[in-house]
Design an enzyme around this catalytic site. Structure first.
Site, PDB file in Angstrom:
ATOM      1  N   PHE A 177      -6.277  -8.768 -12.053  1.00 48.69           N
ATOM      2  CA  PHE A 177      -5.567  -9.175 -10.839  1.00 48.69           C
ATOM      3  C   PHE A 177      -6.555  -9.283  -9.684  1.00 48.69           C
ATOM      4  CE2 PHE A 177      -2.098  -7.453 -13.302  1.00 48.69           C
ATOM      5  CZ  PHE A 177      -1.057  -8.297 -12.983  1.00 48.69           C
ATOM      6  N   PHE A 178      -6.339 -10.255  -8.822  1.00 42.73           N
ATOM      7  CA  PHE A 178      -7.112 -10.334  -7.585  1.00 42.73           C
ATOM      8  C   PHE A 178      -6.455  -9.434  -6.546  1.00 42.73           C
ATOM      9  CE2 PHE A 178      -9.476 -14.690  -7.736  1.00 42.73           C
ATOM     10  CZ  PHE A 178     -10.330 -14.161  -8.682  1.00 42.73           C
TER      11      PHE A 178
ATOM     12  N   GLY B 160      -8.128 -18.259  -9.263  1.00 44.93           N
ATOM     13  CA  GLY B 160      -8.401 -17.434 -10.455  1.00 44.93           C
ATOM     14  C   GLY B 160      -9.473 -18.052 -11.333  1.00 44.93           C
TER      15      GLY B 160
ATOM     16  N   TYR C  44     -12.502  12.105  -1.217  1.00 44.01           N
ATOM     17  CA  TYR C  44     -11.477  12.699  -2.105  1.00 44.01           C
ATOM     18  C   TYR C  44     -10.651  13.807  -1.449  1.00 44.01           C
ATOM     19  CZ  TYR C  44     -12.585   9.804  -6.078  1.00 44.01           C
ATOM     20  OH  TYR C  44     -12.709   8.720  -6.902  1.00 44.01           O
TER      21      TYR C  44
ATOM     22  N   GLU D 189     -17.965   7.949 -11.104  1.00 42.25           N
ATOM     23  CA  GLU D 189     -18.431   7.001 -10.076  1.00 42.25           C
ATOM     24  C   GLU D 189     -19.891   7.287  -9.717  1.00 42.25           C
ATOM     25  OE1 GLU D 189     -15.224   7.413  -7.188  1.00 42.25           O
ATOM     26  OE2 GLU D 189     -13.840   6.635  -8.703  1.00 42.25           O
TER      27      GLU D 189
HETATM   28  C1  LIG Z   1     -11.404  -8.088  -8.360  1.00 37.44           C
HETATM   29  C2  LIG Z   1     -11.082  -9.107  -7.323  1.00 37.44           C
HETATM   30  C3  LIG Z   1     -11.708 -10.339  -7.325  1.00 37.44           C
HETATM   31  C4  LIG Z   1     -11.387 -11.305  -6.372  1.00 37.44           C
HETATM   32  N1  LIG Z   1     -12.017 -12.512  -6.419  1.00 37.44           N
HETATM   33  C5  LIG Z   1     -11.700 -13.459  -5.526  1.00 37.44           C
HETATM   34  C6  LIG Z   1     -12.331 -14.743  -5.558  1.00 37.44           C
HETATM   35  O1  LIG Z   1     -13.190 -15.007  -6.394  1.00 37.44           O
HETATM   36  N2  LIG Z   1     -11.970 -15.669  -4.627  1.00 37.44           N
HETATM   37  C7  LIG Z   1     -11.008 -15.405  -3.681  1.00 37.44           C
HETATM   38  O2  LIG Z   1     -10.730 -16.280  -2.859  1.00 37.44           O
HETATM   39  N3  LIG Z   1     -10.377 -14.201  -3.655  1.00 37.44           N
HETATM   40  C8  LIG Z   1     -10.719 -13.235  -4.528  1.00 37.44           C
HETATM   41  N4  LIG Z   1     -10.108 -12.003  -4.467  1.00 37.44           N
HETATM   42  C9  LIG Z   1      -9.128 -11.746  -3.389  1.00 37.44           C
HETATM   43  C10 LIG Z   1      -9.869 -11.264  -2.135  1.00 37.44           C
HETATM   44  O3  LIG Z   1     -10.403  -9.986  -2.346  1.00 37.44           O
HETATM   45  C11 LIG Z   1      -8.961 -11.176  -0.909  1.00 37.44           C
HETATM   46  O4  LIG Z   1      -7.844 -10.392  -1.248  1.00 37.44           O
HETATM   47  C12 LIG Z   1      -8.516 -12.545  -0.428  1.00 37.44           C
HETATM   48  O5  LIG Z   1      -9.648 -13.294  -0.007  1.00 37.44           O
HETATM   49  C13 LIG Z   1      -7.540 -12.418   0.752  1.00 37.44           C
HETATM   50  O6  LIG Z   1      -8.159 -11.655   1.732  1.00 37.44           O
HETATM   51  P1  LIG Z   1      -7.927 -11.933   3.273  1.00 37.44           P
HETATM   52  O7  LIG Z   1      -8.582 -10.832   4.040  1.00 37.44           O
HETATM   53  O8  LIG Z   1      -8.276 -13.346   3.607  1.00 37.44           O
HETATM   54  O9  LIG Z   1      -6.384 -11.829   3.398  1.00 37.44           O
HETATM   55  P2  LIG Z   1      -5.556 -10.547   3.887  1.00 37.44           P
HETATM   56  O10 LIG Z   1      -5.795 -10.293   5.302  1.00 37.44           O
HETATM   57  O11 LIG Z   1      -5.788  -9.441   2.939  1.00 37.44           O
HETATM   58  O12 LIG Z   1      -4.090 -11.124   3.708  1.00 37.44           O
HETATM   59  C14 LIG Z   1      -3.620 -11.616   2.448  1.00 37.44           C
HETATM   60  C15 LIG Z   1      -2.236 -12.226   2.640  1.00 37.44           C
HETATM   61  O13 LIG Z   1      -1.325 -11.203   3.049  1.00 37.44           O
HETATM   62  C16 LIG Z   1      -0.751 -11.536   4.305  1.00 37.44           C
HETATM   63  N5  LIG Z   1      -0.692 -10.280   5.084  1.00 37.44           N
HETATM   64  C17 LIG Z   1      -1.724  -9.602   5.640  1.00 37.44           C
HETATM   65  N6  LIG Z   1      -1.310  -8.478   6.247  1.00 37.44           N
HETATM   66  C18 LIG Z   1       0.029  -8.463   6.083  1.00 37.44           C
HETATM   67  C19 LIG Z   1       1.032  -7.561   6.501  1.00 37.44           C
HETATM   68  N7  LIG Z   1       0.758  -6.444   7.186  1.00 37.44           N
HETATM   69  N8  LIG Z   1       2.312  -7.863   6.137  1.00 37.44           N
HETATM   70  C20 LIG Z   1       2.601  -8.964   5.414  1.00 37.44           C
HETATM   71  N9  LIG Z   1       1.682  -9.854   5.002  1.00 37.44           N
HETATM   72  C21 LIG Z   1       0.423  -9.591   5.334  1.00 37.44           C
HETATM   73  C22 LIG Z   1      -1.691 -12.559   4.947  1.00 37.44           C
HETATM   74  O14 LIG Z   1      -1.020 -13.434   5.807  1.00 37.44           O
HETATM   75  C23 LIG Z   1      -2.213 -13.285   3.746  1.00 37.44           C
HETATM   76  O15 LIG Z   1      -1.368 -14.319   3.322  1.00 37.44           O
HETATM   77  C24 LIG Z   1     -10.417 -11.028  -5.394  1.00 37.44           C
HETATM   78  C25 LIG Z   1      -9.801  -9.781  -5.381  1.00 37.44           C
HETATM   79  C26 LIG Z   1     -10.118  -8.827  -6.321  1.00 37.44           C
HETATM   80  C27 LIG Z   1      -9.436  -7.503  -6.273  1.00 37.44           C
HETATM   81  C1  HEM Z   2      -7.661  11.237  -7.971  1.00 40.89           C
HETATM   82  C2  HEM Z   2      -7.740  10.375  -6.996  1.00 40.89           C
HETATM   83  C3  HEM Z   2      -7.487   8.902  -7.077  1.00 40.89           C
HETATM   84  C4  HEM Z   2      -6.735   8.162  -7.944  1.00 40.89           C
HETATM   85  C5  HEM Z   2      -5.909   8.636  -9.136  1.00 40.89           C
HETATM   86  C6  HEM Z   2      -6.842   6.788  -7.534  1.00 40.89           C
HETATM   87  C7  HEM Z   2      -6.216   5.746  -8.170  1.00 40.89           C
HETATM   88  C8  HEM Z   2      -6.345   4.419  -7.817  1.00 40.89           C
HETATM   89  C9  HEM Z   2      -5.708   3.322  -8.496  1.00 40.89           C
HETATM   90  C10 HEM Z   2      -4.783   3.452  -9.700  1.00 40.89           C
HETATM   91  C11 HEM Z   2      -6.083   2.191  -7.880  1.00 40.89           C
HETATM   92  C12 HEM Z   2      -5.666   0.763  -8.243  1.00 40.89           C
HETATM   93  C13 HEM Z   2      -6.658   0.198  -9.210  1.00 40.89           C
HETATM   94  C14 HEM Z   2      -6.432  -1.289  -9.445  1.00 40.89           C
HETATM   95  O1  HEM Z   2      -5.773  -1.920  -8.660  1.00 40.89           O
HETATM   96  O2  HEM Z   2      -6.936  -1.800 -10.419  1.00 40.89           O
HETATM   97  C15 HEM Z   2      -6.970   2.554  -6.795  1.00 40.89           C
HETATM   98  C16 HEM Z   2      -7.539   1.657  -5.921  1.00 40.89           C
HETATM   99  C17 HEM Z   2      -8.149   2.051  -4.754  1.00 40.89           C
HETATM  100  N1  HEM Z   2      -8.489   3.335  -4.404  1.00 40.89           N
HETATM  101 FE1  HEM Z   2      -8.143   4.997  -5.444  1.00 40.89          FE
HETATM  102  N2  HEM Z   2      -7.643   6.720  -6.430  1.00 40.89           N
HETATM  103  C18 HEM Z   2      -8.047   7.979  -6.110  1.00 40.89           C
HETATM  104  C19 HEM Z   2      -8.861   8.341  -5.056  1.00 40.89           C
HETATM  105  C20 HEM Z   2      -9.259   7.482  -4.060  1.00 40.89           C
HETATM  106  C21 HEM Z   2      -9.992   7.873  -2.880  1.00 40.89           C
HETATM  107  C22 HEM Z   2     -10.491   9.271  -2.593  1.00 40.89           C
HETATM  108  C23 HEM Z   2     -10.146   6.750  -2.111  1.00 40.89           C
HETATM  109  C24 HEM Z   2     -10.778   6.626  -0.755  1.00 40.89           C
HETATM  110  C25 HEM Z   2     -10.235   7.142   0.321  1.00 40.89           C
HETATM  111  C26 HEM Z   2      -9.530   5.657  -2.842  1.00 40.89           C
HETATM  112  C27 HEM Z   2      -9.502   4.344  -2.417  1.00 40.89           C
HETATM  113  C28 HEM Z   2      -9.042   3.283  -3.158  1.00 40.89           C
HETATM  114  C29 HEM Z   2      -9.097   1.906  -2.694  1.00 40.89           C
HETATM  115  C30 HEM Z   2      -9.659   1.422  -1.355  1.00 40.89           C
HETATM  116  C31 HEM Z   2      -8.536   1.126  -3.699  1.00 40.89           C
HETATM  117  C32 HEM Z   2      -8.301  -0.397  -3.664  1.00 40.89           C
HETATM  118  C33 HEM Z   2      -7.127  -0.625  -2.760  1.00 40.89           C
HETATM  119  C34 HEM Z   2      -6.705  -2.064  -2.597  1.00 40.89           C
HETATM  120  O3  HEM Z   2      -6.835  -2.873  -3.524  1.00 40.89           O
HETATM  121  O4  HEM Z   2      -6.200  -2.338  -1.517  1.00 40.89           O
HETATM  122  N3  HEM Z   2      -9.000   6.126  -4.002  1.00 40.89           N
HETATM  123  N4  HEM Z   2      -7.123   3.918  -6.799  1.00 40.89           N
END
Ligand SMILES: Cc1cc2nc3c(=O)[nH]c(=O)nc-3n(C[C@H](O)[C@H](O)[C@H](O)COP(=O)(O)OP(=O)(O)OC[C@H]3O[C@@H](n4cnc5c(N)ncnc54)[C@H](O)[C@@H]3O)c2cc1C
Ligand code: HEM
Length: 404
Positions: free
Chosen positions: A396-397, A279, A102, A145
Site C-alpha cells: 500500500f502507498f 502504483g 518508544y 530497527e
Molecule cells: C511505501 C510507499 C511508497 C510510496 N510511493 C509513492 C510513489 O512512488 N509516488 C507517489 O506519488 N506517492 C507515493 N507514496 C505516497 C506518498 O508517500 C504520499 O502519501 C503522497 O505523495 C501524498 O502526500 P501529500 O503530502 O502530497 O498528501 P497529504 O498531505 O498526505 O494528503 C493526501 C490526501 O489527503 C487529503 N488530506 C490531507 N489532510 C487531510 C485531513 N486532515 N482530512 C482529510 N483529508 C486530508 C489531501 O487533500 C490529499 O488528497 C508512497 C507511499 C508509501 C507508504
Molecule cells: C511497539 C510499538 C509499535 C508498534 C506495534 C507499531 C506498529 C506500527 C504499525 C502496525 C504500523 C503500520 C505499518 C504499515 O502501514 O505497513 C506503523 C507505522 C508507523 N509507526 Fe509504528 N509502531 C510502534 C512504535 C512506533 C513509534 C515509537 C513511533 C514513533 C513515534 C512509530 C511511528 C510510526 C509511523 C510514523 C508510522 C507510519 C505512519 C503513517 O503511515 O502515517 N511507531 N507502526
C-alpha cells in the site's frame, strides 16, 4: 543483542494480555484513535513523523490496532508475527523512528487504555501487563530497527539519518506525475537497493517538517535514485515537490527500505507486474531490473484513467521493442480522442483481460499495487486464475489495510 536483555512477561501477564484480545477486536480502533490524539496533541516532537491524512482517513489507527491485535494474539509465539514485524520495521526505518520515540508511544498507549477502557476493565494489573507487553514488543522492534540502521550505514554508499541529494533532473511524465532524478550532493556513491523499495523524504513546508515515502522508480545501479510523484489535490508534500522544488535544489533523504521486493528465488517464473495509476513506480524498477538481468518473461499490465494522466508510455514502448520477453498491456479507463499513447484496451479492469494476458495456469510471480478497490479486484482475479497467494504480493502507498 543478548536474548536475556529482552523484557519477559510473567504467565499471569501473558494470560491477561490474551484475555484482552476480544476487547481489542471490538474497541482497538477507538483506542488507537484516542491514543493518536493524545500523542499528537501533547508531543509535538513526533508530529513530523506521522502523516495527518492517514490519521484523518482512519487508515493509520486501523493499521496500528491491527498490529497490536496480532501481537496480543501471538504473544506466546512471537515468531508467528514475522511478516508483520518486517513490515513495521521497514516502515519505521524509512521514517527514521528512533529508540527515544518508544517511551512516548508507550506512555500514550497506556493512558489511552486507561481512558478508553475505564477503571473497571483497565485495572492496575491489566495496565501493568500491557506495560510489560509493550516494553517487550518495543525491545524487539528497537533491536531489529537498530540492526537495519547499522547495516544501512555500513553498506557501500550507505548512510545514517538524512543525506542531502541534489535534484539533477525534474521530468514531467504525465499531466499529474513528475520524476525527480536525485544524486548525492556530496558526490559520493549511493547505496544499492532492492527493486520495489522506497526512500523516506523529509521536507520543510511552511516552516514545518513532514516526512513521506516514495518508491524508487528506476532500477538500481546508477549514480543516484529516481522518484516519481503524483500531484495529490490538496496534498502537502506532492504539491510542494511539483511546484516549489526545482532542478539544482537539494532534498533530505533517508536510506531505502521496504520488503515489497523481487524475490530472487522465484526468478525462474514469469514475472507479472500489475499497477494502477502511480502504483506503477515500484513495478518500473522491478521490470527494469528483471529485464536487465534477463532469463524470465515479464508481463507488465498498467491501468490509468486516461492518456493524459498515464505516465511512462515511452519507456514501456521502448522496453517492448528492445526485450522480446517483455509484454506490456496498457488499459485506459476513459479513452481520449487527442494525443497520447493508444491503449491496448479501454474500460474497467476485468478478469477476462487478465486471463488473456497472464501465463496459463497462473504459475507466475505477481506483484500488484494501486488504489485499494483495484488491489482488492486484482487479488480476487489472481486467485481465480490460479496464482497461489504466496506468489501474489502487494503493497500500500500508505498504512497497510485489509484487502477483503
Ligand atoms: C511505501 C510507499 C511508497 C510510496 N510511493 C509513492 C510513489 O512512488 N509516488 C507517489 O506519488 N506517492 C507515493 N507514496 C505516497 C506518498 O508517500 C504520499 O502519501 C503522497 O505523495 C501524498 O502526500 P501529500 O503530502 O502530497 O498528501 P497529504 O498531505 O498526505 O494528503 C493526501 C490526501 O489527503 C487529503 N488530506 C490531507 N489532510 C487531510 C485531513 N486532515 N482530512 C482529510 N483529508 C486530508 C489531501 O487533500 C490529499 O488528497 C508512497 C507511499 C508509501 C507508504
Ligand atoms: C511497539 C510499538 C509499535 C508498534 C506495534 C507499531 C506498529 C506500527 C504499525 C502496525 C504500523 C503500520 C505499518 C504499515 O502501514 O505497513 C506503523 C507505522 C508507523 N509507526 Fe509504528 N509502531 C510502534 C512504535 C512506533 C513509534 C515509537 C513511533 C514513533 C513515534 C512509530 C511511528 C510510526 C509511523 C510514523 C508510522 C507510519 C505512519 C503513517 O503511515 O502515517 N511507531 N507502526
Amino acid at each position: 543483542m543478548n536474548e536475556l536483555e529482552f523484557t519477559v512477561l510473567t504467565d499471569t501477564q501473558l494470560d491477561i494480555v490474551k484475555a484482552t484480545v476480544p476487547l481489542l477486536e471490538n474497541g482497538g480502533e477507538a483506542l488507537t484513535t484516542h491514543f493518536y490524539r493524545l500523542m499528537l496533541d501533547e508531543y509535538p516532537e513526533v508530529r513530523p513523523l506521522f502523516n495527518r491524512a492517514h490519521q484523518a482517513s482512519g487508515a493509520q489507527p486501523r493499521a496500528l490496532a491491527n498490529g497490536i491485535l496480532m501481537y496480543a494474539r501471538h504473544i506466546d509465539r512471537l515468531e508467528a508475527l514475522g511478516p508483520l514485524a518486517a513490515q513495521i520495521v521497514n516502515k519505521h526505518v524509512a521514517l527514521q523512528i528512533q529508540p527515544g520515540h518508544y517511551p512516548i508511544v508507550g506512555a500514550c498507549l497506556l493512558r489511552a487504555i486507561r481512558e478508553v477502557l475505564g477503571a473497571e476493565v483497565a485495572t492496575d494489573a491489566v495496565v501493568e501487563a500491557w506495560a510489560q507487553a509493550y516494553r517487550q514488543l518495543a525491545d524487539l522492534l528497537i533491536a531489529a530497527e537498530g540492526e537495519v540502521y547499522d547495516a544501512l550505514a555500513q553498506a557501500p554508499g550507505g548512510w545514517r539519518g538524512a543525506r542531502q541529494f541534489r535534484v539533477v533532473r525534474k521530468v514531467p511524465e504525465s499531466a499529474e506525475i513528475t520524476s525527480f532524478h536525485l544524486e548525492p550532493a556530496d558526490g559520493g556513491p549511493v547505496l544499492a537497493f532492492e527493486p520495489g523499495q522506497y526512500i523516506g523524504l523529509s521536507l520543510i513546508v511552511d516552516g514545518e517538517e513532514i516526512r513521506r515515502n516514495y518508491s524508487l522508480s528506476a532500477a538500481p545501479g546508477r549514480r543516484g535514485y529516481r522518484i516519481s510523484v503524483k500531484r495529490e489535490p490538496g496534498g502537502v508534500a506532492s504539491n510542494y515537490l511539483h511546484d516549489r522544488v526545482a532542478e539544482g535544489d537539494t532534498l533530505s533523504l533517508f536510506p531505502p527500505a521496504g520488503e515489497f521486493t523481487l524475490d530472487g528465488q522465484e526468478s525462474g517464473k514469469p514475472l507479472v507486474l500489475i499497477s494502477g495509476g502511480v502504483g506503477i513506480t515500484p513495478t518500473l524498477a522491478m521490470a527494469e531490473a528483471a529485464l536487465e538481468q534477463g532469463g524470465r518473461d515479464v508481463v507488465f499490465i498498467h491501468y490509468a484513467r486516461n492518456a493524459q494522466v498515464q505516465a511512462f508510455g515511452g519507456t514501456i514502448d521502448a522496453w517492448a521493442k528492445r526485450f522480446p520477453r517483455f509484454k506490456a498491456y496498457v488499459v485506459h479507463e476513459h479513452p481520449a480522442t487527442d494525443a497520447g499513447r493508444r491503449p491496448d484496451a479501454t474500460g474497467r479492469p476485468s478478469l477476462a483481460q487478465l486471463r488473456q494476458w497472464l501465463p496459463a495456469g497462473g504459475d507466475c510471480s505477481a506483484y500488484f499495487l494501486g488504489p485499494k478497490p483495484f488491489m482488492a479486484f486484482v487479488r480476487r482475479a489472481l486467485r481465480e486464475l490460479g496464482v497461489p497467494d504466496s506468489q501474489a504480493r502487494y503493497e500500500f502507498f500508505g498504512p497497510a489495510e485489509a484487502l477483503n
